[in-house]
Design a protein around this motif. Structure first.
Motif, PDB file in Angstrom:
ATOM      1  N   ALA A  58      40.317  41.029  32.832  1.00  0.00           N
ATOM      2  CA  ALA A  58      40.552  40.358  31.563  1.00  0.00           C
ATOM      3  C   ALA A  58      40.301  41.365  30.456  1.00  0.00           C
ATOM      4  O   ALA A  58      39.447  42.249  30.592  1.00  0.00           O
ATOM      5  CB  ALA A  58      39.630  39.154  31.414  1.00  0.00           C
ATOM      6  N   VAL A  59      41.066  41.243  29.393  1.00  0.00           N
ATOM      7  CA  VAL A  59      40.832  42.098  28.240  1.00  0.00           C
ATOM      8  C   VAL A  59      40.818  41.245  26.987  1.00  0.00           C
ATOM      9  O   VAL A  59      41.420  40.166  26.938  1.00  0.00           O
ATOM     10  CB  VAL A  59      41.902  43.212  28.096  1.00  0.00           C
ATOM     11  CG1 VAL A  59      42.029  44.029  29.362  1.00  0.00           C
ATOM     12  CG2 VAL A  59      43.245  42.647  27.688  1.00  0.00           C
ATOM     13  N   GLY A  60      40.134  41.732  25.979  1.00  0.00           N
ATOM     14  CA  GLY A  60      40.126  41.081  24.673  1.00  0.00           C
ATOM     15  C   GLY A  60      40.200  42.160  23.605  1.00  0.00           C
ATOM     16  O   GLY A  60      39.509  43.178  23.710  1.00  0.00           O
ATOM     17  N   ILE A  61      41.057  41.956  22.614  1.00  0.00           N
ATOM     18  CA  ILE A  61      41.155  42.908  21.510  1.00  0.00           C
ATOM     19  C   ILE A  61      40.992  42.145  20.198  1.00  0.00           C
ATOM     20  O   ILE A  61      41.685  41.160  19.953  1.00  0.00           O
ATOM     21  CB  ILE A  61      42.532  43.626  21.477  1.00  0.00           C
ATOM     22  CG1 ILE A  61      42.865  44.256  22.832  1.00  0.00           C
ATOM     23  CG2 ILE A  61      42.551  44.681  20.376  1.00  0.00           C
ATOM     24  CD1 ILE A  61      44.216  44.972  22.853  1.00  0.00           C
ATOM     25  N   LEU A 105      41.329  37.466  17.621  1.00  0.00           N
ATOM     26  CA  LEU A 105      41.100  37.966  18.973  1.00  0.00           C
ATOM     27  C   LEU A 105      42.325  37.635  19.820  1.00  0.00           C
ATOM     28  O   LEU A 105      42.818  36.519  19.801  1.00  0.00           O
ATOM     29  CB  LEU A 105      39.874  37.289  19.599  1.00  0.00           C
ATOM     30  CG  LEU A 105      39.683  37.577  21.102  1.00  0.00           C
ATOM     31  CD1 LEU A 105      39.101  38.972  21.323  1.00  0.00           C
ATOM     32  CD2 LEU A 105      38.771  36.541  21.766  1.00  0.00           C
ATOM     33  N   GLY A 106      42.802  38.639  20.548  1.00  0.00           N
ATOM     34  CA  GLY A 106      43.847  38.371  21.539  1.00  0.00           C
ATOM     35  C   GLY A 106      43.260  38.658  22.903  1.00  0.00           C
ATOM     36  O   GLY A 106      42.591  39.681  23.103  1.00  0.00           O
ATOM     37  N   SER A 107      43.469  37.747  23.852  1.00  0.00           N
ATOM     38  CA  SER A 107      42.865  37.979  25.169  1.00  0.00           C
ATOM     39  C   SER A 107      43.833  37.558  26.260  1.00  0.00           C
ATOM     40  O   SER A 107      44.711  36.724  26.043  1.00  0.00           O
ATOM     41  CB  SER A 107      41.554  37.205  25.281  1.00  0.00           C
ATOM     42  OG  SER A 107      41.770  35.843  25.000  1.00  0.00           O
ATOM     43  N   ALA A 108      43.665  38.146  27.427  1.00  0.00           N
ATOM     44  CA  ALA A 108      44.551  37.831  28.544  1.00  0.00           C
ATOM     45  C   ALA A 108      43.868  38.169  29.860  1.00  0.00           C
ATOM     46  O   ALA A 108      42.951  38.999  29.912  1.00  0.00           O
ATOM     47  CB  ALA A 108      45.862  38.601  28.416  1.00  0.00           C
ATOM     48  N   PHE A 109      44.329  37.511  30.912  1.00  0.00           N
ATOM     49  CA  PHE A 109      43.802  37.705  32.267  1.00  0.00           C
ATOM     50  C   PHE A 109      44.964  38.096  33.166  1.00  0.00           C
ATOM     51  O   PHE A 109      46.101  37.689  32.946  1.00  0.00           O
ATOM     52  CB  PHE A 109      43.194  36.388  32.762  1.00  0.00           C
ATOM     53  CG  PHE A 109      42.810  36.365  34.219  1.00  0.00           C
ATOM     54  CD1 PHE A 109      41.570  36.818  34.635  1.00  0.00           C
ATOM     55  CD2 PHE A 109      43.701  35.874  35.181  1.00  0.00           C
ATOM     56  CE1 PHE A 109      41.208  36.786  35.983  1.00  0.00           C
ATOM     57  CE2 PHE A 109      43.349  35.836  36.525  1.00  0.00           C
ATOM     58  CZ  PHE A 109      42.098  36.297  36.917  1.00  0.00           C
ATOM     59  N   VAL A 113      34.543  38.968  28.727  1.00  0.00           N
ATOM     60  CA  VAL A 113      35.344  39.285  27.538  1.00  0.00           C
ATOM     61  C   VAL A 113      34.915  38.425  26.348  1.00  0.00           C
ATOM     62  O   VAL A 113      34.788  38.907  25.233  1.00  0.00           O
ATOM     63  CB  VAL A 113      36.859  39.105  27.828  1.00  0.00           C
ATOM     64  CG1 VAL A 113      37.658  38.950  26.539  1.00  0.00           C
ATOM     65  CG2 VAL A 113      37.376  40.285  28.631  1.00  0.00           C
ATOM     66  N   TYR A 114      34.662  37.137  26.592  1.00  0.00           N
ATOM     67  CA  TYR A 114      34.289  36.235  25.492  1.00  0.00           C
ATOM     68  C   TYR A 114      32.802  36.276  25.161  1.00  0.00           C
ATOM     69  O   TYR A 114      32.322  35.501  24.338  1.00  0.00           O
ATOM     70  CB  TYR A 114      34.703  34.795  25.834  1.00  0.00           C
ATOM     71  CG  TYR A 114      36.206  34.630  25.980  1.00  0.00           C
ATOM     72  CD1 TYR A 114      37.059  34.996  24.939  1.00  0.00           C
ATOM     73  CD2 TYR A 114      36.765  34.131  27.149  1.00  0.00           C
ATOM     74  CE1 TYR A 114      38.431  34.866  25.063  1.00  0.00           C
ATOM     75  CE2 TYR A 114      38.145  33.990  27.274  1.00  0.00           C
ATOM     76  CZ  TYR A 114      38.973  34.358  26.239  1.00  0.00           C
ATOM     77  OH  TYR A 114      40.329  34.231  26.355  1.00  0.00           O
ATOM     78  N   GLY A 115      32.060  37.159  25.806  1.00  0.00           N
ATOM     79  CA  GLY A 115      30.637  37.299  25.493  1.00  0.00           C
ATOM     80  C   GLY A 115      29.807  36.095  25.904  1.00  0.00           C
ATOM     81  O   GLY A 115      28.874  35.693  25.198  1.00  0.00           O
ATOM     82  N   ALA A 116      30.131  35.493  27.053  1.00  0.00           N
ATOM     83  CA  ALA A 116      29.430  34.287  27.491  1.00  0.00           C
ATOM     84  C   ALA A 116      27.968  34.566  27.824  1.00  0.00           C
ATOM     85  O   ALA A 116      27.600  35.651  28.269  1.00  0.00           O
ATOM     86  CB  ALA A 116      30.132  33.688  28.709  1.00  0.00           C
ATOM     87  N   LYS A 117      27.135  33.536  27.586  1.00  0.00           N
ATOM     88  CA  LYS A 117      25.722  33.596  27.965  1.00  0.00           C
ATOM     89  C   LYS A 117      25.411  32.425  28.884  1.00  0.00           C
ATOM     90  O   LYS A 117      26.125  31.426  28.884  1.00  0.00           O
ATOM     91  CB  LYS A 117      24.850  33.472  26.720  1.00  0.00           C
ATOM     92  CG  LYS A 117      25.013  34.616  25.746  1.00  0.00           C
ATOM     93  CD  LYS A 117      23.906  34.535  24.707  1.00  0.00           C
ATOM     94  CE  LYS A 117      23.929  35.747  23.823  1.00  0.00           C
ATOM     95  NZ  LYS A 117      24.486  35.496  22.516  1.00  0.00           N
ATOM     96  N   LEU A 118      24.337  32.547  29.624  1.00  0.00           N
ATOM     97  CA  LEU A 118      23.940  31.471  30.527  1.00  0.00           C
ATOM     98  C   LEU A 118      22.592  30.907  30.104  1.00  0.00           C
ATOM     99  O   LEU A 118      21.670  31.659  29.772  1.00  0.00           O
ATOM    100  CB  LEU A 118      23.825  32.000  31.964  1.00  0.00           C
ATOM    101  CG  LEU A 118      25.083  32.654  32.540  1.00  0.00           C
ATOM    102  CD1 LEU A 118      24.798  33.167  33.943  1.00  0.00           C
ATOM    103  CD2 LEU A 118      26.246  31.675  32.547  1.00  0.00           C
TER     104      LEU A 118
END
Ligand code: FAD
Ligand code: FES
Ligand code: FES
Lengths: 296, 161
Positions: free
Chosen positions: A204-207, A184-188, A136-141
């Motif tokens: 998880a969602v993010g809007i 951004l609103g997000s929740a799990f 949801v948060y667009g994480a990268k590694l």
């Protein structure tokens, strides 16, 4: 029954203090059964129950370069950072609530004192609780080897149950999470049989809110497929629209149609579909409110 | 397999000991150092009876390689009392009937010490949540929660949550 009292595998142990030492070891022993030890909460369980063989074990917990979290336009989390370290950070709780909720839903404190975020990712379980929030948060590694480094989106990292695209001489050194959009609103949300259980479904969602409109969104589900799944068609229903209750209801219905759950010891597929619909609906509501959106 | 020497602090005392890379911390503590307060239950991280403190934080000794605690500090249940004077949590457990068979007790008390250090005003919900990885087959938890609650700071004691 397997013996959980001893480890019967015999292996050679290394505890490098720098990343380059660790990468040299991985390079040297890439043709052998070489394993990285972070918290060991997955690895040791698998060694005990599945008897997986290990010739060389590399403990990465003493490498100072990967022990901290950098707070600079987002978060950069080192591979030796423990889950409990993250849940105590104000920035995690306030700016990445879905990640905070995912972490605190996991196991219990002793496990979270041992386990790492990167270990949860590299274990590549479809039920991994930090993976949907991180997508949801667009994480990268950041992936490093003796030969160099590459940065790839988490979404492209896991290739199947317990499988990643990591090469044998590589390790993940860092999770990079960009700064969130201002509204951004997000929740799990997770349902297990009991609290602290492995998930039947986690999501998880993010809007991202722009006035009454959802300018972008992500809906990411776990435990419903061989890897974390994005409900693209459901996202499409919300993207660019004025958010209303009926729209959230149809997005949730669509998400439940997109998933491909299995029957297993934890649930039937039918139950998971129905559960997914309700969970997506509830979680979208929470995220929209957290984004500052109004309820009807 | 080659043994390696590790040095760590166990209940305040420096210990030097040779271990094999695959030795689990629980077995070293129980069988080499003869501290049998730390219990063995599931061996898989599910029950919490093998809990010890690593640099003050609860971890599970059944999933910890002994070799990885080189240079660290370990506390087991034997390390809590000051001479003959029991730790306040130990006293509260005894007083409240929170010890029945006693198998879960060392892990419970060690976990609770970390909780109270972090959150001296813990509410009942917070106590239950923090303690959720420590299973007890005997007490039904009520007495355990009560005992821990009694050790929260004065401010919180009168409250029923
Ligand atoms: C009782 C119990 C309850 C649990 N509950 C949950 C739960 O509710 N939700 C959940 O998601 N998980 C749960 N888990 C699973 C586990 O605790 C997590 O997946 C944890 O985050 C793994 O992290 P670790 O550091 O312990 O990984 P490790 O076991 O050390 O490593 C896991 C795997 O990743 C590899 N690896 C580790 N670090 C790296 C790296 N930097 N680069 C490349 N490869 C690496 C290892 O070689 C290994 O194959 C539970 C486990 C137990 C025992
Ligand atoms: S014996 Fe370690 S958690 Fe059960
Ligand atoms: S007192 Fe018997 S298991 Fe808790």
């Amino acid at each position: 029954m397997h013996n959980t009292r001893f480890l019967t595998q015999e292996f050679e142990y290394f505890v490098p203090h720098t990343l380059s030492e660790a990468l040299d070891l991985l390079f040297t022993y890439q043709d052998k059964r070489t394993k990285i030890l972070a918290g060991g909460t997955d690895l040791l369980v698998k060694m005990k129950t599945l008897g997986i063989g290990v010739d060389y074990l590399i403990n990465i917990n003493e490498i100072s370069e990967i022990k901290n979290v950098e707070l600079d336009k987002g978060l950069k989390i080192g591979a030796a950072v423990k889950l409990s370290q993250l849940e105590k950070m104000k920035a995690v709780k306030e700016e990445y609530p879905a990640l905070y909720e995912g972490i605190t839903s996991m196991a219990a404190i002793a496990i979270r004192n041992m386990a790492t975020l990167v270990g949860n990712i590299c274990n590549a379980s479809p039920a991994g609780d930090t993976i949907p929030p991180l997508v949801v948060y667009g994480a990268k590694l950041r992936i490093v080897s003796k030969k160099g480094e590459r940065v790839i989106p988490l979404e492209d990292f896991i290739s199947g149950v317990g499988e990643t695209i990591l090469k044998r001489d590589e390790l993940v050194s860092q999770v990079i999470i960009p700064e969130p959009y201002k509204d951004l609103g997000s929740a799990f949300c997770k349902k297990g049989r009991v609290k602290a259980d492995i998930a039947k479904i986690n999501l998880a969602v993010g809007i991202e809110r722009d006035g009454d409109i959802c300018r972008d969104c992500r809906i990411v589900l776990g435990s419903v497929f061989s890897k974390t799944l994005r409900a693209y068609k459901s996202e499409e229903i919300l993207r660019g629209k004025v958010i209303k209750d009926d729209l959230i209801i149809s997005a949730a219905k669509r998400a439940a149609e997109e998933i491909k759950p299995i029957d297993d010891v934890r649930s039937t597929a039918e139950y998971r579909n129905e559960l997914a619909r309700v969970m997506v609906e509830d979680t979208l509501h929470i995220a929209w409110e957290r984004a500052g959106g109004k309820r009807w | 397999m080659k043994k390696m020497e590790i040095e760590f602090i166990l209940n305040g005392k420096k210990r030097k000991i040779e271990v094999k890379p695959n030795d689990l911390l629980i077995n070293i503590i129980r069988e080499d150092l003869y501290l049998t307060g730390t219990k063995y239950g599931c061996g898989l991280g599910e029950c919490g009876v093998c809990t010890v403190l690593l640099n003050g934080e609860p971890v599970l000794s059944c999933l910890t390689l002994a070799i990885t605690v080189d240079g660290k500090e370990i506390t087991t249940i034997e390390g809590l009392a000051q001479g003959d004077e029991l730790h306040p949590l130990q006293k509260a457990f005894l007083k409240n009937g929170a010890v029945q068979c006693g198998f879960c007790t060392p892990g419970m008390i060690l976990t609770a010490t970390a909780l109270l250090r972090e959150n001296p005003d813990a509410t009942e919900d917070e106590i239950r949540n923090y303690m959720r990885g420590n299973l007890c087959r005997c007490t039904g938890y009520v007495q355990i929660i009560k005992a821990i609650k009694e050790c929260t700071s004065i401010k919180n004691k009168g409250l029923t949550n």
